[in-house]
Design a protein around this motif. Structure first.
Motif, mmCIF file in Angstrom:
data_model
loop_
_atom_site.group_PDB
_atom_site.id
_atom_site.type_symbol
_atom_site.label_atom_id
_atom_site.label_comp_id
_atom_site.label_asym_id
_atom_site.label_seq_id
_atom_site.Cartn_x
_atom_site.Cartn_y
_atom_site.Cartn_z
ATOM 1 N N LEU A 1 -17.085 -13.897 3.867
ATOM 2 C CA LEU A 1 -18.160 -14.011 2.886
ATOM 3 C C LEU A 1 -19.239 -12.746 3.176
ATOM 4 C CD1 LEU A 1 -19.763 -17.544 3.562
ATOM 5 C CD2 LEU A 1 -18.704 -16.580 1.581
ATOM 6 N N ARG A 2 -19.127 -12.064 4.240
ATOM 7 C CA ARG A 2 -19.946 -10.949 4.627
ATOM 8 C C ARG A 2 -19.392 -9.812 4.103
ATOM 9 N NH1 ARG A 2 -21.937 -6.943 5.364
ATOM 10 N NH2 ARG A 2 -22.984 -5.939 6.885
ATOM 11 N N TYR A 3 -18.129 -9.500 4.025
ATOM 12 C CA TYR A 3 -17.402 -8.375 3.406
ATOM 13 C C TYR A 3 -16.656 -8.545 2.432
ATOM 14 C CZ TYR A 3 -18.929 -6.287 7.957
ATOM 15 O OH TYR A 3 -19.716 -5.975 9.187
ATOM 16 N N SER A 4 -16.957 -9.672 1.532
ATOM 17 C CA SER A 4 -16.178 -9.983 0.426
ATOM 18 C C SER A 4 -15.967 -8.912 -0.345
ATOM 19 C CB SER A 4 -16.588 -11.005 -0.464
ATOM 20 O OG SER A 4 -17.976 -10.921 -0.852
ATOM 21 N N ASP A 5 -16.965 -8.130 -0.923
ATOM 22 C CA ASP A 5 -16.796 -6.699 -1.544
ATOM 23 C C ASP A 5 -15.879 -6.091 -1.241
ATOM 24 O OD1 ASP A 5 -18.716 -8.078 -2.969
ATOM 25 O OD2 ASP A 5 -20.542 -6.746 -2.294
ATOM 26 N N GLU A 6 -16.071 -5.762 0.136
ATOM 27 C CA GLU A 6 -15.186 -4.577 0.825
ATOM 28 C C GLU A 6 -13.603 -4.915 0.652
ATOM 29 O OE1 GLU A 6 -14.924 -2.177 4.840
ATOM 30 O OE2 GLU A 6 -16.718 -3.045 4.315
ATOM 31 N N ILE A 7 -13.529 -6.300 0.763
ATOM 32 C CA ILE A 7 -12.096 -7.019 1.102
ATOM 33 C C ILE A 7 -11.579 -6.716 -0.394
ATOM 34 C CG2 ILE A 7 -10.833 -9.030 1.269
ATOM 35 C CD1 ILE A 7 -12.749 -9.842 3.384
ATOM 36 N N ALA A 8 -12.329 -7.303 -1.503
ATOM 37 C CA ALA A 8 -11.791 -7.294 -2.775
ATOM 38 C C ALA A 8 -11.373 -5.633 -3.264
ATOM 39 C CB ALA A 8 -12.736 -7.481 -3.569
ATOM 40 N N ALA A 9 -12.311 -4.641 -2.697
ATOM 41 C CA ALA A 9 -12.060 -3.475 -2.950
ATOM 42 C C ALA A 9 -10.766 -2.872 -2.448
ATOM 43 C CB ALA A 9 -13.387 -2.493 -2.497
ATOM 44 N N SER A 10 -10.594 -3.293 -1.165
ATOM 45 C CA SER A 10 -9.441 -2.674 -0.595
ATOM 46 C C SER A 10 -8.228 -3.340 -1.046
ATOM 47 C CB SER A 10 -9.439 -3.265 1.129
ATOM 48 O OG SER A 10 -9.372 -4.306 1.255
ATOM 49 N N ARG A 11 -8.131 -4.484 -1.847
ATOM 50 C CA ARG A 11 -7.121 -5.092 -2.269
ATOM 51 C C ARG A 11 -6.394 -4.398 -3.539
ATOM 52 N NH1 ARG A 11 -7.138 -11.175 0.088
ATOM 53 N NH2 ARG A 11 -6.511 -10.489 2.126
ATOM 54 N N ARG A 12 -7.570 -4.018 -4.299
ATOM 55 C CA ARG A 12 -7.332 -3.539 -5.893
ATOM 56 C C ARG A 12 -7.032 -2.045 -5.524
ATOM 57 N NH1 ARG A 12 -12.746 -4.664 -7.262
ATOM 58 N NH2 ARG A 12 -13.931 -2.824 -6.992
ATOM 59 N N HIS A 13 -7.164 -1.113 -6.734
ATOM 60 C CA HIS A 13 -6.842 0.125 -6.441
ATOM 61 C C HIS A 13 -5.588 1.006 -6.322
ATOM 62 C CE1 HIS A 13 -8.100 4.358 -5.754
ATOM 63 N NE2 HIS A 13 -7.118 4.458 -4.635
ATOM 64 N N GLN B 1 0.833 -1.362 0.011
ATOM 65 C CA GLN B 1 0.140 -0.207 0.111
ATOM 66 C C GLN B 1 0.839 1.227 0.109
ATOM 67 O OE1 GLN B 1 -2.515 -0.459 3.415
ATOM 68 N NE2 GLN B 1 -3.942 -1.905 2.080
ATOM 69 N N GLY B 2 2.100 1.001 0.392
ATOM 70 C CA GLY B 2 2.973 2.303 0.399
ATOM 71 C C GLY B 2 2.483 3.411 1.260
ATOM 72 N N THR B 3 3.157 4.486 1.216
ATOM 73 C CA THR B 3 2.760 5.429 2.204
ATOM 74 C C THR B 3 1.882 6.821 1.709
ATOM 75 O OG1 THR B 3 5.128 6.460 1.394
ATOM 76 C CG2 THR B 3 4.885 5.013 3.243
ATOM 77 N N SER B 4 1.730 6.607 0.651
ATOM 78 C CA SER B 4 1.128 7.870 -0.303
ATOM 79 C C SER B 4 -0.094 8.195 0.411
ATOM 80 C CB SER B 4 1.001 7.839 -1.663
ATOM 81 O OG SER B 4 0.047 6.677 -2.105
ATOM 82 N N ASP B 5 -1.150 7.247 1.050
ATOM 83 C CA ASP B 5 -2.326 7.528 1.530
ATOM 84 C C ASP B 5 -2.057 8.297 2.888
ATOM 85 O OD1 ASP B 5 -3.451 6.204 -0.145
ATOM 86 O OD2 ASP B 5 -4.729 4.769 0.970
ATOM 87 N N GLU B 6 -1.080 7.838 3.680
ATOM 88 C CA GLU B 6 -0.772 8.571 5.012
ATOM 89 C C GLU B 6 -0.380 10.022 4.582
ATOM 90 O OE1 GLU B 6 0.229 5.605 4.619
ATOM 91 O OE2 GLU B 6 -1.047 4.373 6.031
ATOM 92 N N GLU B 7 0.526 9.953 3.554
ATOM 93 C CA GLU B 7 0.995 11.499 3.135
ATOM 94 C C GLU B 7 0.021 12.227 2.764
ATOM 95 O OE1 GLU B 7 5.511 10.617 1.737
ATOM 96 O OE2 GLU B 7 3.986 10.713 0.237
ATOM 97 N N ALA B 8 -1.130 11.746 1.984
ATOM 98 C CA ALA B 8 -2.102 12.560 1.718
ATOM 99 C C ALA B 8 -3.033 13.015 2.977
ATOM 100 C CB ALA B 8 -3.232 11.569 0.759
ATOM 101 N N ALA B 9 -3.156 12.302 4.150
ATOM 102 C CA ALA B 9 -3.794 12.534 5.276
ATOM 103 C C ALA B 9 -3.096 13.740 6.035
ATOM 104 C CB ALA B 9 -3.942 11.424 6.117
ATOM 105 N N LEU B 10 -1.639 13.514 6.153
ATOM 106 C CA LEU B 10 -0.644 14.362 6.644
ATOM 107 C C LEU B 10 -0.874 15.573 6.170
ATOM 108 C CD1 LEU B 10 2.253 12.276 7.578
ATOM 109 C CD2 LEU B 10 0.548 13.036 9.116
ATOM 110 N N SER B 11 -0.911 15.803 4.701
ATOM 111 C CA SER B 11 -0.833 17.060 3.953
ATOM 112 C C SER B 11 -2.222 17.663 4.119
ATOM 113 C CB SER B 11 -0.608 16.754 2.419
ATOM 114 O OG SER B 11 -1.719 16.272 1.757
ATOM 115 N N LEU B 12 -3.278 16.910 4.360
ATOM 116 C CA LEU B 12 -4.569 17.632 4.547
ATOM 117 C C LEU B 12 -4.725 18.226 5.901
ATOM 118 C CD1 LEU B 12 -6.484 15.273 2.788
ATOM 119 C CD2 LEU B 12 -6.433 17.373 1.983
ATOM 120 N N GLY B 13 -3.722 17.971 6.810
ATOM 121 C CA GLY B 13 -3.585 18.507 8.260
ATOM 122 C C GLY B 13 -3.938 17.385 9.279
ATOM 123 N N ALA B 14 -4.068 16.344 8.972
ATOM 124 C CA ALA B 14 -4.220 15.232 10.058
ATOM 125 C C ALA B 14 -3.055 15.051 10.957
ATOM 126 C CB ALA B 14 -4.806 14.134 9.275
#
Lengths: 295, 369
Positions: A283-295, A181-194
């Motif tokens: 089974l319950r969250y298969s969509d969400e798991i799949a979504a969090s793995r791509r992108h 996943q790398g660090t760009s999500d975290e960098e994005a959050a920090l750059s937004l002031g989090a």
């Protein structure tokens, strides 16, 4: 065209050339039979035996053996140890995975290897390490004795040994995930002031929650089932320092088969519950798991 | 807000990614950092953002020394190359994130946050998609969400890292025009990184050309294209030809022939001549010109490109002509002379260049500046 029609069968539309990756019927059947055979022989059969043996003398006998104070104490102790060791490894694992995946520092490769150490060392050795560290003849021994601190042959020793053995599960699950996943999500959050904490709670944790859950479930299963390391540090004091796997061994060695298998069923049930939980979540969250793995 | 970068140096390990870089970015300006990969352009952008800290040097936001501030305190908007949208949040939550994480003293009320996020989504033309997740959006839509999210915090400066790099050509063109519109409407000081010169020249007010951790040239797109100050810029921006020539008594020679160009006040010696394929004139009868055999001829849209062989010792030269002009030169030998050109001495210094205004074609020799 002078084609010999007997040697060239006229292909019906449905009998077109099969897809490159599909197998013949025989190959498929063989593979399925081999796989199923293995599962039955090495997984289902032993499990079934445990349950059959446990209920050999009927459910009443089964229930009474479980109500035995020593057995009950073992179940309680196992749950306590797991309840302490798993959260500890959850925190350690996240911290270690975070450090390894998101930062560059000297000795990173060494740390990564170190995390795998409990997997590569025999559990008995892991237990022995703590005996050498905290035992009466160790450097720390006299100090501990003087202040009446009991680590070996007591709950702290059991927790330490369990933490050691189950340390890699959470970290191992998270490191590849966080690296990918790398660090760009975290960098994005920090750059937004989090702040750092906000970034962790709102961005990092949601990104790794499925991996974290698998890690915790595996860690929990192993923490409850650990035998070798725990056996060395426990001292086998009945009703006090025996966890379930140790209790099973003692009962079995005393030819108390029904009781041994009864405790084993409880242990197996705990493992099965873990497994069912994991599958249900998948089974319950298969969509969400799949979504969090791509992108 | 104006941003001043002063003598910035950044080393990764012992490798200098940026070496003594200074740059003034004017308030409200749309500026492009252009260079090949490894030129340090993204590093410069991340230093301005505060995602990296400089080894040496200072960065000012207005009169304030921003290099002592953390990324959170700098209040910038950063759009990442691959957008870095929060995949578990809806589009609306992504855009409002920057406002939601503010301490309660500075945080607008929830209704206000929502209103502002929806306004921004309207600005980036994504109204109606606020409940979608990033995975349910196209690349161009994600890019626009990322921009809306960065703008939501009302940043001092908007920083975009290869904003169109991951998009296909059609979407890229569209978004480019659209970004220009957004910029003109909102007036944010905007810095974007790109390796695509067309993008930089078309979109930016000023272009910063970078190479090997240093700034080669800063200027408007016209200045960058028409008056390159170094061989690198000449070669990197647009098409160009370069020939090794010698200077002798104010005249430029290609091997043993004068080519009809004069650089009056230049000392004798070796130099490199640069000119663009379209800045040439054809000559009938050669008494001081470049001449070569046509080895290839291609029609590209409204022009014909001719590839010429000037002799074994030289790289082939490309010239561009209007198609009707090219067909009249049906012979395979073409004589021409550059109308705009520039000489660089071997050490890369500017040696001589003619005035950039078009001079009458009859004028045989031009004096260098």
């Amino acid at each position: 065209m002078a084609l010999d029609s007997s040697s060239v069968p006229t292909a019906a539309p449905s009998k077109l050339v099969k897809a490159a990756t599909s197998e013949t019927r025989i190959a498929r059947l063989t593979l399925i039979v081999v796989a199923l055979g293995f599962v039955v022989l090495f997984l289902l059969l032993p499990l079934a035996t445990v349950f059959i043996e446990a209920f050999r003398n009927g459910p009443v006998e089964f229930a009474t053996t479980l109500r035995d104070p020593e057995t009950f104490s073992a179940i309680r102790l196992t749950l306590i140890v797991a309840a302490i060791a798993v959260p500890l490894n959850l925190v350690f694992g996240v911290a270690a995975a975070w450090a390894i995946a998101k930062f560059e520092f000297k000795g990173k490769a060494f740390l990564t290897t170190l995390i795998d150490l409990p997997f590569s060392v025999s559990p008995v050795i892991s237990g022995l390490v703590f005996v050498l560290l905290f035992g009466a003849n160790s450097a720390l021994g006299p100090f501990l004795q003087k202040y009446g601190i009991h680590i070996l042959f007591a709950v702290p020793g059991l927790v330490l040994a369990t933490v050691f053995v189950t340390f890699p599960f959470v970290a191992r699950e998270l490191i590849p995930l966080m690296q990918e996943q790398g660090t760009s999500d975290e960098e994005a959050a920090l750059s937004l002031g989090a702040t750092g904490w906000q970034t962790f709670w709102h961005v990092t944790l949601p990104n790794i929650k499925w991996g974290l859950l698998y890690g915790v479930l595996l860690c929990n299963a192993r923490a409850m089932g650990e035998f070798g390391a725990v056996s060395v540090v426990s001292g086998h004091i009945r009703g006090q320092t025996n966890t379930m796997p140790l209790q099973v061994e003692i009962l079995y060695n005393e030819y108390n088969f029904v009781a041994a298998f009864a405790v084993a069923t409880v242990l197996a049930l705990l493992a099965l519950v873990t497994l069912v939980l994991k599958t249900a979540l998948e089974l319950r969250y298969s969509d969400e798991i799949a979504a969090s793995r791509r992108h | 807000m104006e941003v001043r970068v002063q003598n910035i140096r950044k080393e990764f390990g012992r490798f200098p990614a940026l070496d003594d870089v200074s740059l003034d970015i004017r308030s409200g300006e749309l500026i492009a950092l252009l260079g090949p990969s490894g030129s340090g352009k993204t590093t410069l952008l991340r230093l301005i953002a505060g995602l990296e800290s400089p080894t040496d040097g200072t960065i000012f936001f207005g009169a304030e020394d921003a290099s002592r501030k953390s990324v959170q305190q700098r209040n910038i908007g950063f759009v990442f190359q691959h957008y870095a949208l929060f995949r578990h949040m809806t589009v609306l939550d992504n855009v409002s994130f920057g406002l939601k994480v503010r301490p309660s003293s500075r945080r607008p009320p929830a209704a206000e946050i929502r209103r502002r996020a929806l306004d921004l989504l309207e600005l980036v033309q994504l109204s109606g998609l606020e409940k979608r997740y990033p995975a349910q959006l196209s690349g161009g839509q994600r890019q626009r969400v990322a921009l809306a999210r960065a703008m939501a915090v009302e940043p001092n400066v908007l920083l975009l890292d290869e904003p169109f790099g991951a998009l296909d050509a059609q979407v890229r063109k569209e978004l480019r025009r659209w970004l220009r519109e957004i910029h003109d409407r909102t007036g944010h000081t905007t810095v974007f990184v790109t390796h695509d010169q067309e993008e930089a020249l078309e979109l930016a007010d000023r272009v910063v050309v970078m190479s090997k951790g240093a700034i080669e040239q800063v200027g408007t797109p016209d200045e960058i294209y028409d008056q390159p100050v170094s061989p690198f810029v000449y070669g990197f921006i647009g098409q160009s030809n370069c020939l090794n020539v010698t200077l002798s008594r104010g005249e430029i020679w290609l091997e043993d022939r004068p080519i009809g160009l004069r650089a009056a006040n230049e000392p004798d010696g070796a130099a490199t001549l640069y000119f663009r394929p379209h800045d040439i004139e054809l000559i009938d009868g050669c008494g001081g010109c470049l001449a070569g055999l046509v080895t290839a001829s291609r029609r590209v849209a409204g022009t014909r490109h001719l590839e010429l062989d000037l002799g074994k010792a030289h790289p082939s030269v490309e010239i561009e002509l209007p198609p009707e002009r090219a067909s009249s030169t049906d012979h395979t030998r073409v004589a021409f002379r550059p109308t705009k050109w520039k000489l660089f001495r071997k050490d890369g210094d500017v040696a001589a260049a003619p005035q950039l205004v078009e001079a009458p074609a009859s004028e045989l020799a031009r004096t260098g500046t």
